[in-house]
Design a protein around this motif. Structure first.
Motif, PDB file in Angstrom:
ATOM      1  N   LYS A  53      23.516  -5.287   1.683  1.00  0.00           N
ATOM      2  CA  LYS A  53      23.494  -4.054   0.892  1.00  0.00           C
ATOM      3  C   LYS A  53      22.116  -3.766   0.298  1.00  0.00           C
ATOM      4  CE  LYS A  53      28.344  -3.993  -0.112  1.00  0.00           C
ATOM      5  NZ  LYS A  53      29.397  -3.830  -1.071  1.00  0.00           N
ATOM      6  N   PHE A  54      21.192  -4.731   0.388  1.00  0.00           N
ATOM      7  CA  PHE A  54      19.854  -4.535  -0.172  1.00  0.00           C
ATOM      8  C   PHE A  54      19.041  -3.674   0.784  1.00  0.00           C
ATOM      9  CE2 PHE A  54      15.444  -5.597  -1.014  1.00  0.00           C
ATOM     10  CZ  PHE A  54      15.411  -5.525  -2.393  1.00  0.00           C
ATOM     11  N   ASN A  55      18.388  -2.645   0.274  1.00  0.00           N
ATOM     12  CA  ASN A  55      17.550  -1.767   1.087  1.00  0.00           C
ATOM     13  C   ASN A  55      16.187  -2.422   1.291  1.00  0.00           C
ATOM     14  OD1 ASN A  55      16.254   0.298   2.391  1.00  0.00           O
ATOM     15  ND2 ASN A  55      16.259   1.696   0.641  1.00  0.00           N
ATOM     16  N   VAL A  56      15.984  -3.040   2.458  1.00  0.00           N
ATOM     17  CA  VAL A  56      14.743  -3.762   2.733  1.00  0.00           C
ATOM     18  C   VAL A  56      13.612  -2.836   3.163  1.00  0.00           C
ATOM     19  CG1 VAL A  56      15.878  -5.930   3.328  1.00  0.00           C
ATOM     20  CG2 VAL A  56      15.373  -4.274   5.122  1.00  0.00           C
ATOM     21  N   GLN A  57      13.914  -1.603   3.461  1.00  0.00           N
ATOM     22  CA  GLN A  57      12.907  -0.688   3.993  1.00  0.00           C
ATOM     23  C   GLN A  57      11.688  -0.519   3.082  1.00  0.00           C
ATOM     24  OE1 GLN A  57      14.523   2.977   5.401  1.00  0.00           O
ATOM     25  NE2 GLN A  57      12.637   3.554   6.440  1.00  0.00           N
ATOM     26  N   PRO A  58      11.821  -0.334   1.761  1.00  0.00           N
ATOM     27  CA  PRO A  58      10.612  -0.205   0.926  1.00  0.00           C
ATOM     28  C   PRO A  58       9.724  -1.458   0.964  1.00  0.00           C
ATOM     29  CG  PRO A  58      12.518   0.611  -0.261  1.00  0.00           C
ATOM     30  CD  PRO A  58      13.037  -0.050   0.988  1.00  0.00           C
ATOM     31  N   PHE A  59      10.326  -2.648   0.950  1.00  0.00           N
ATOM     32  CA  PHE A  59       9.542  -3.884   1.036  1.00  0.00           C
ATOM     33  C   PHE A  59       8.846  -3.979   2.395  1.00  0.00           C
ATOM     34  CE2 PHE A  59       9.379  -8.547   1.943  1.00  0.00           C
ATOM     35  CZ  PHE A  59       8.395  -8.860   1.023  1.00  0.00           C
ATOM     36  N   TYR A  60       9.577  -3.648   3.446  1.00  0.00           N
ATOM     37  CA  TYR A  60       9.003  -3.655   4.794  1.00  0.00           C
ATOM     38  C   TYR A  60       7.827  -2.688   4.899  1.00  0.00           C
ATOM     39  CZ  TYR A  60       8.494  -2.358   9.698  1.00  0.00           C
ATOM     40  OH  TYR A  60       7.966  -2.053  10.928  1.00  0.00           O
ATOM     41  N   VAL A  61       8.008  -1.473   4.423  1.00  0.00           N
ATOM     42  CA  VAL A  61       6.944  -0.460   4.503  1.00  0.00           C
ATOM     43  C   VAL A  61       5.720  -0.901   3.695  1.00  0.00           C
ATOM     44  CG1 VAL A  61       6.316   1.919   3.892  1.00  0.00           C
ATOM     45  CG2 VAL A  61       8.478   1.455   5.053  1.00  0.00           C
ATOM     46  N   ALA A  62       5.939  -1.482   2.517  1.00  0.00           N
ATOM     47  CA  ALA A  62       4.815  -1.952   1.697  1.00  0.00           C
ATOM     48  C   ALA A  62       4.039  -3.052   2.422  1.00  0.00           C
ATOM     49  CB  ALA A  62       5.325  -2.458   0.355  1.00  0.00           C
ATOM     50  N   MET A  63       4.746  -4.010   3.013  1.00  0.00           N
ATOM     51  CA  MET A  63       4.071  -5.102   3.734  1.00  0.00           C
ATOM     52  C   MET A  63       3.423  -4.609   5.018  1.00  0.00           C
ATOM     53  SD  MET A  63       4.264  -7.853   1.915  1.00  0.00           S
ATOM     54  CE  MET A  63       4.004  -6.776   0.510  1.00  0.00           C
ATOM     55  N   LEU A  64       4.074  -3.653   5.695  1.00  0.00           N
ATOM     56  CA  LEU A  64       3.503  -3.079   6.913  1.00  0.00           C
ATOM     57  C   LEU A  64       2.228  -2.315   6.606  1.00  0.00           C
ATOM     58  CD1 LEU A  64       3.851  -2.655   9.957  1.00  0.00           C
ATOM     59  CD2 LEU A  64       5.114  -0.567   9.411  1.00  0.00           C
ATOM     60  N   THR A  65       2.206  -1.602   5.493  1.00  0.00           N
ATOM     61  CA  THR A  65       1.001  -0.883   5.077  1.00  0.00           C
ATOM     62  C   THR A  65      -0.149  -1.855   4.849  1.00  0.00           C
ATOM     63  OG1 THR A  65       2.352   0.839   4.051  1.00  0.00           O
ATOM     64  CG2 THR A  65       0.055   0.685   3.328  1.00  0.00           C
ATOM     65  N   VAL A  66       0.148  -2.967   4.185  1.00  0.00           N
ATOM     66  CA  VAL A  66      -0.865  -4.015   3.970  1.00  0.00           C
ATOM     67  C   VAL A  66      -1.353  -4.546   5.313  1.00  0.00           C
ATOM     68  CG1 VAL A  66      -1.172  -6.384   3.125  1.00  0.00           C
ATOM     69  CG2 VAL A  66      -0.062  -4.686   1.680  1.00  0.00           C
ATOM     70  N   ALA A  67      -0.426  -4.820   6.234  1.00  0.00           N
ATOM     71  CA  ALA A  67      -0.790  -5.356   7.544  1.00  0.00           C
ATOM     72  C   ALA A  67      -1.682  -4.390   8.324  1.00  0.00           C
ATOM     73  CB  ALA A  67       0.468  -5.680   8.346  1.00  0.00           C
ATOM     74  N   GLN A  68      -1.353  -3.108   8.294  1.00  0.00           N
ATOM     75  CA  GLN A  68      -2.156  -2.118   9.024  1.00  0.00           C
ATOM     76  C   GLN A  68      -3.559  -2.000   8.443  1.00  0.00           C
ATOM     77  OE1 GLN A  68      -1.372  -0.607  11.913  1.00  0.00           O
ATOM     78  NE2 GLN A  68       0.449  -1.871  11.856  1.00  0.00           N
ATOM     79  N   GLN A  69      -3.673  -2.011   7.122  1.00  0.00           N
ATOM     80  CA  GLN A  69      -4.995  -1.966   6.492  1.00  0.00           C
ATOM     81  C   GLN A  69      -5.805  -3.206   6.870  1.00  0.00           C
ATOM     82  OE1 GLN A  69      -3.859  -1.585   2.381  1.00  0.00           O
ATOM     83  NE2 GLN A  69      -3.654   0.639   2.505  1.00  0.00           N
ATOM     84  N   ASN A  70      -5.145  -4.364   6.906  1.00  0.00           N
ATOM     85  CA  ASN A  70      -5.836  -5.600   7.270  1.00  0.00           C
ATOM     86  C   ASN A  70      -6.316  -5.572   8.712  1.00  0.00           C
ATOM     87  OD1 ASN A  70      -5.435  -6.634   4.716  1.00  0.00           O
ATOM     88  ND2 ASN A  70      -3.643  -7.844   5.300  1.00  0.00           N
ATOM     89  N   LYS A  71      -5.504  -5.060   9.634  1.00  0.00           N
ATOM     90  CA  LYS A  71      -5.918  -4.962  11.033  1.00  0.00           C
ATOM     91  C   LYS A  71      -7.167  -4.099  11.168  1.00  0.00           C
ATOM     92  CE  LYS A  71      -1.391  -5.335  13.116  1.00  0.00           C
ATOM     93  NZ  LYS A  71      -0.406  -4.661  13.963  1.00  0.00           N
ATOM     94  N   LYS A  72      -7.182  -2.970  10.479  1.00  0.00           N
ATOM     95  CA  LYS A  72      -8.361  -2.082  10.531  1.00  0.00           C
ATOM     96  C   LYS A  72      -9.579  -2.775   9.950  1.00  0.00           C
ATOM     97  CE  LYS A  72      -5.820   2.243  10.418  1.00  0.00           C
ATOM     98  NZ  LYS A  72      -5.455   3.410   9.631  1.00  0.00           N
ATOM     99  N   ARG A  73      -9.408  -3.472   8.835  1.00  0.00           N
ATOM    100  CA  ARG A  73     -10.523  -4.160   8.190  1.00  0.00           C
ATOM    101  C   ARG A  73     -11.051  -5.307   9.062  1.00  0.00           C
ATOM    102  NH1 ARG A  73     -10.167  -8.679   5.475  1.00  0.00           N
ATOM    103  NH2 ARG A  73      -7.936  -8.461   5.120  1.00  0.00           N
ATOM    104  N   LEU A  74     -10.135  -6.088   9.637  1.00  0.00           N
ATOM    105  CA  LEU A  74     -10.542  -7.246  10.429  1.00  0.00           C
ATOM    106  C   LEU A  74     -11.116  -6.867  11.792  1.00  0.00           C
ATOM    107  CD1 LEU A  74      -7.546  -9.628   9.655  1.00  0.00           C
ATOM    108  CD2 LEU A  74      -9.916  -9.890   8.885  1.00  0.00           C
ATOM    109  N   ASN A  75     -10.632  -5.778  12.355  1.00  0.00           N
ATOM    110  CA  ASN A  75     -11.063  -5.392  13.708  1.00  0.00           C
ATOM    111  C   ASN A  75     -12.090  -4.264  13.708  1.00  0.00           C
ATOM    112  OD1 ASN A  75      -9.363  -7.252  15.047  1.00  0.00           O
ATOM    113  ND2 ASN A  75      -7.631  -5.905  14.642  1.00  0.00           N
ATOM    114  N   GLY A  76     -12.408  -3.759  12.519  1.00  0.00           N
ATOM    115  CA  GLY A  76     -13.303  -2.605  12.434  1.00  0.00           C
ATOM    116  C   GLY A  76     -14.751  -2.920  12.537  1.00  0.00           C
TER     117      GLY A  76
END
Length: 141
Positions: free
Chosen positions: A118-141
C-alpha cells in the motif's frame, strides 16, 4: 499496522523530526535529513548528501552497524510495484562502491528496499532516479 508491516519486512515512513531526535548524532555538520523509514529495528535515512543505513543487531539491538551510500555514487535505480498476493514493492539502487568514481577499476553494488504493497514507492523512486540521472551526466560529461 506499522508493526505488522515491519514484521513482514516492509518499511514505514518517519518524520525528519523523529529521525533527527534519534539519529542526529550520525549526521555530518550542516547535513539535513530529508526523509527516512523504519523496519522494526532497522532504519534508513535519506539526507541531502547520502543514505544512512542503520542496522540494529543482536537480541537487544544495542549493537548497531551504520553504513552510508553517497547520493553522488548512485547511477541506476529500478522499481518493482506490488502485485497480487503477498508481493511487496521494491526499489533497488545501484551505486559505485569504490572510492574513485572515474577509475578503470570501479566496483559497484546494489541495495534493495522493500515497502508494503500500500506504500506509494513512486516518489522515492523518482527522487532516486533524478539523483542517478544527474550523476550520470556529471560522471560522463
Amino acid at each position: 499496522m506499522s508493526l505488522l508491516n515491519g514484521l513482514l519486512g516492509n518499511y514505514s515512513q518517519l518524520s525528519p523530526q523523529e529521525l533527527t531526535a534519534q539519529y542526529g548524532g550520525f549526521l555530518m555538520p550542516n547535513e539535513a535529513i530529508q526523509t527516512g523509514f523504519r523496519l522494526v529495528r532497522d532504519t534508513f535515512i535519506v539526507t541531502d548528501s547520502r543514505i544512512i543505513l542503520v542496522d540494529h543487531q543482536g537480541v537487544t539491538g544495542k549493537k548497531t552497524r551504520v553504513a552510508s551510500i553517497d547520493l553522488d555514487s548512485i547511477f541506476d535505480v529500478t522499481m518493482e510495484t506490488a502485485g497480487t498476493g503477498f508481493d511487496d514493492s521494491e526499489v533497488t539502487i545501484h551505486y559505485i562502491a569504490s572510492p574513485y568514481y572515474r577509475s578503470n577499476n570501479i566496483s559497484t553494488a546494489a541495495y534493495k528496499f522493500e515497502f508494503g504493497k500500500k506504500f506509494n514507492v513512486q516518489p522515492f523512486y523518482v527522487a532516486m532516479l533524478t539523483v542517478a540521472q544527474q550523476n550520470k551526466k556529471r560522471l560522463n560529461g
